[in-house]
Design an enzyme around this catalytic site. Structure first.
Site, PDB file in Angstrom:
ATOM      1  N   GLU A   1       0.841  -1.204   0.000  1.00 24.65           N
ATOM      2  CA  GLU A   1       0.000   0.000   0.000  1.00 24.65           C
ATOM      3  C   GLU A   1       0.872   1.248   0.000  1.00 24.65           C
ATOM      4  OE1 GLU A   1      -2.526  -0.172   3.454  1.00 24.65           O
ATOM      5  OE2 GLU A   1      -3.706  -1.829   2.655  1.00 24.65           O
TER       6      GLU A   1
ATOM      7  N   LYS B   1       2.379   4.470   1.358  1.00 22.98           N
ATOM      8  CA  LYS B   1       2.548   4.966   2.723  1.00 22.98           C
ATOM      9  C   LYS B   1       2.342   6.468   2.692  1.00 22.98           C
ATOM     10  CE  LYS B   1       5.603   4.688   6.711  1.00 22.98           C
ATOM     11  NZ  LYS B   1       5.350   6.027   7.208  1.00 22.98           N
TER      12      LYS B   1
ATOM     13  N   ARG C   1      -2.278  10.177  10.991  1.00 24.74           N
ATOM     14  CA  ARG C   1      -3.098   8.987  11.183  1.00 24.74           C
ATOM     15  C   ARG C   1      -4.392   9.380  11.893  1.00 24.74           C
ATOM     16  NH1 ARG C   1      -0.750   3.206  12.715  1.00 24.74           N
ATOM     17  NH2 ARG C   1      -2.593   1.974  12.214  1.00 24.74           N
TER      18      ARG C   1
ATOM     19  N   LYS D   1       7.181  -1.494   6.799  1.00 24.88           N
ATOM     20  CA  LYS D   1       7.258  -0.262   6.012  1.00 24.88           C
ATOM     21  C   LYS D   1       8.582  -0.166   5.271  1.00 24.88           C
ATOM     22  CE  LYS D   1       8.683   2.201  10.125  1.00 24.88           C
ATOM     23  NZ  LYS D   1       8.259   3.026  11.232  1.00 24.88           N
TER      24      LYS D   1
HETATM   25  P1  AMP Z   1       6.072   5.361  10.830  1.00 20.38           P
HETATM   26  O1  AMP Z   1       5.373   6.565  11.392  1.00 20.38           O
HETATM   27  O2  AMP Z   1       7.229   5.694   9.949  1.00 20.38           O
HETATM   28  O3  AMP Z   1       6.362   4.316  11.871  1.00 20.38           O
HETATM   29  O4  AMP Z   1       5.049   4.661   9.830  1.00 20.38           O
HETATM   30  C1  AMP Z   1       3.812   4.192  10.259  1.00 20.38           C
HETATM   31  C2  AMP Z   1       2.751   5.189   9.928  1.00 20.38           C
HETATM   32  O5  AMP Z   1       2.532   5.261   8.532  1.00 20.38           O
HETATM   33  C3  AMP Z   1       1.397   4.806  10.462  1.00 20.38           C
HETATM   34  O6  AMP Z   1       1.250   5.159  11.812  1.00 20.38           O
HETATM   35  C4  AMP Z   1       0.459   5.587   9.585  1.00 20.38           C
HETATM   36  O7  AMP Z   1       0.237   6.865  10.171  1.00 20.38           O
HETATM   37  C5  AMP Z   1       1.237   5.790   8.307  1.00 20.38           C
HETATM   38  N1  AMP Z   1       0.634   5.161   7.116  1.00 20.38           N
HETATM   39  C6  AMP Z   1       0.477   5.768   5.925  1.00 20.38           C
HETATM   40  N2  AMP Z   1      -0.065   4.965   5.021  1.00 20.38           N
HETATM   41  C7  AMP Z   1      -0.287   3.775   5.633  1.00 20.38           C
HETATM   42  C8  AMP Z   1      -0.835   2.525   5.203  1.00 20.38           C
HETATM   43  N3  AMP Z   1      -1.258   2.336   3.941  1.00 20.38           N
HETATM   44  N4  AMP Z   1      -0.917   1.538   6.127  1.00 20.38           N
HETATM   45  C9  AMP Z   1      -0.471   1.713   7.388  1.00 20.38           C
HETATM   46  N5  AMP Z   1       0.062   2.871   7.845  1.00 20.38           N
HETATM   47  C10 AMP Z   1       0.162   3.894   6.980  1.00 20.38           C
END
Ligand code: AMP
Length: 590
Positions: free
Chosen positions: A253, A255, A260, A429
């Site tokens: 998906e 990102k 969020r 991720k």
């Molecule tokens: P990180 O903040 O780098 O740990 O990445 C995780 C965050 O990516 C999540 O808390 C979401 O806010 C964001 N995010 C954006 N797109 C997605 C997606 N398709 N699925 C899950 N998280 C996502």
């Protein structure tokens, strides 16, 4: 229960850095706490009055606290300030001041002792009182507590009321302590944690456990209006490793790089929560109405990312552009009109009375597709399900070009439940690790235009811009330009381009985008951008840097300079853009 019991536990906890010891002290405290107030004791150990998502916080301004201390101790404000400077913390200063004072009054038989109930009650009144006269009221409530407090109690009362208790007890430590205090077996810790992940309210869990035992905790269910702790993603350094870890096939998906949002839609209205479970409902009334319109069921809980968009170019914008909405009560409507946000949903946790978190990912995704009507403001996260590395890499490039940070891979097996509060390999991720910042301006040729929307109705929303490829003698598209114009310039665009308008795309233009209007390549404009990305959409220098990709300029802006002095063949060339890309590649720092 006497507040002294709590204060003494705090003191012991402050005296150790070992989690196990901390836990023991908490267990001791919880065991002697009457069931009726165990929730209050749980909150107080966190320096709070309620679960975070309730949004009622203690945080009395230092100035008011100092006033209260002055009144309670009879020490002049100036002196209190001096002590504050000396001790670096008002709590410690008060403790010291009261020690001196109490010694003098040792024989005054002030015998009423502070109870937990009394402390909590006054804290609650302090947190909730607002409006005129509330400052005096808050001071009075605090003075009342300080008058009854021992020096040690006063220290913690002041720290708590200022919102600075900070004993360093993690929520997980309290869950440990609760499980030990009321536990029957080791397995219970897991059950307690699961309950906390779907109902993150320590007071509530503590009371349930103390009153009804583990059976009561097992019965805690997801509830509309109570935020669920977000599931998080692990990380791996390459897409290859991710695909392997996922067993050779996974969903990928976009990102999105926004905020969020967990949306709860129910009979009693819609509520929005942040990743840290703060209530965001009043800051995003547009998201509330958008999700209400899009959701076709009775009640549901959704997980997604809100991202601001440029209405005219469709570009995703940096989240900072709407972060100033936070904490605002007024003027939000205007902000919404100027920079709307789109909610990209990627999960559903509850649907029509049913817990969805225990269902596998594909089933949840299907439910999203079925129950969410796509609107301009609510979309589903863009995704592919793939086992083909080439396809995945292309999709990754597209994600970056579209303004995302990278991809989140999602496990598609039977085990792929929604693990509230967990960071595990069911989600992985992958962010880009380099970036090409644009240092120079470019001179680009206008080859087409798109109709305007919203405030730009009647004129162009964006121009389609191209670089010149001298070997092929053609113009290759590189961005949609919609920023940097004055209102007058915008209004004048259609008239200005009238004489260059043609029915079909010009034969010397290579574009895979369908513009609403096509022009003879003639007008050259100076454009700056934030970065250059690989692009599956734009044709500029396609296949040169990477097979299947062209180059695109992100966040292009017109500098205001029309390059009348340049012919379209003198515009920035595709080769120059390739040079810029190669010379300016930089590692992205985390
Ligand atoms: P990180 O903040 O780098 O740990 O990445 C995780 C965050 O990516 C999540 O808390 C979401 O806010 C964001 N995010 C954006 N797109 C997605 C997606 N398709 N699925 C899950 N998280 C996502």
């Amino acid at each position: 229960m006497l507040y002294r019991e709590i204060a003494e536990t705090y003191k012991k906890i402050e005296g150790t850095t070992k989690r196990l010891e901390m836990t023991d002290y908490l267990v001791e405290l919880l065991k002697k706490t009457p069931v009726d107030i165990i929730d209050k004791v749980a909150y107080l150990t966190q320096g709070k009055l309620y679960a975070d998502y309730v949004g009622i916080e203690l945080g009395l301004a230092e100035k008011l606290t100092i006033k209260a201390v002055t009144q309670a101790t009879g020490i002049a404000e100036k002196r209190v300030n001096e002590m504050l400077r000396k001790f670096g913390d008002l709590g410690a200063a008060v403790e010291e001041a009261l020690k001196n004072k109490k010694q003098m009054r040792l024989f005054s038989f002030e015998s009423e002792e502070l109870t937990v109930e009394k402390v909590y009650e006054n804290f609650e009144k302090i947190a909730k009182s607002e409006g005129s006269g509330s400052q005096e009221k808050k001071i009075k409530l605090l003075v009342e507590l300080l008058n009854l407090a021992t020096p040690l109690e006063a220290k913690y009362i002041v720290r708590t009321v200022e919102g600075k208790l900070r004993l360093g007890i993690a929520d997980m430590t309290i869950l440990d302590a609760l499980s030990i205090a009321f536990g029957e077996s080791k397995e219970m810790r897991k059950i307690v944690e699961r309950a906390y992940n779907i109902h993150p309210d320590l007071g509530f869990i503590a009371k349930k456990l103390a009153k009804e035992g583990i059976e009561g905790v097992k019965n805690i269910k997801i509830q509309i209006g109570i935020p669920i702790r977000a599931m998080l993603a692990e990380r791996l350094p390459s897409l290859e490793e991710i695909l392997e870890k996922m067993g050779g096939k996974a969903a990928f998906e976009y990102k999105y790089d926004g905020m969020r949002i967990q949306a709860h839609v129910g009979k009693n209205g819609t509520k929005l929560y942040s990743r840290r479970l703060e209530n965001l409902t009043s800051q995003f009334p547009d998201v509330v109405s958008a999700i209400n319109e899009a959701f076709q069921g009775e009640d549901g809980i959704f997980d997604g990312e809100a991202v601001p968009v440029d209405v005219n170019t469709g570009e995703l914008l940096p989240f900072q552009m709407v972060s100033h909405r936070r904490g605002r009560k007024y003027g939000i409507e205007k902000m919404i009109e100027e920079i709307p946000v789109v909610l990209f949903l990627f999960d559903i946790l509850y649907l029509n009375g049913e817990d969805m978190t225990t269902k596998p990912y594909e089933e949840r995704r299907k439910a999203l597709e079925k129950w969410i009507k796509r609107t301009p403001r609510v979309q589903l996260a863009h995704r592919i399900v793939s086992e083909d590395m080439n396809e995945i890499k292309k999709f990754f490039n597209k994600a970056i070009e579209d303004g995302c940070e990278g991809l989140v891979a999602k496990n598609i097996g039977e085990e792929s439940i929604y693990r509230a509060g967990a960071r595990e390999f069911l989600w992985i991720k992958y962010k880009r690790d380099y970036k090409v910042e644009m240092a120079d301006t470019t001179d680009l040729v206008v080859v087409g235009a798109f109709s305007g929307k919203g405030r730009r109705k009647g004129t162009y929303g964006a121009l389609l811009m191209a670089a010149y490829n001298p070997e092929k003698d053609r113009f290759e598209t590189v961005c949609k330009l919609g920023s940097g114009f004055t209102d007058e310039q915008l209004a004048a665009l259609p008239k200005m381009f009238e004489e260059y308008k043609i029915e079909k795309k010009h034969p010397r233009v290579w574009s895979e985008l369908e513009a609403d209007y096509w022009f003879v390549p003639k007008i050259v404009m100076e454009v700056v951008g934030a970065e250059i990305t690989l692009s599956p959409t734009h044709t500029c220098a396609r296949d040169i840097v990477e097979k299947g990709s062209g180059l695109a300029i992100r966040f292009p802006r017109f500098t205001g300079r029309w390059r009348d002095d340049k012919s379209p063949e003198e515009a920035t060339t595709t080769g120059e853009l390739v040079e810029m890309y190669r010379n300016q590649i930089k590692k992205v720092k985390e």
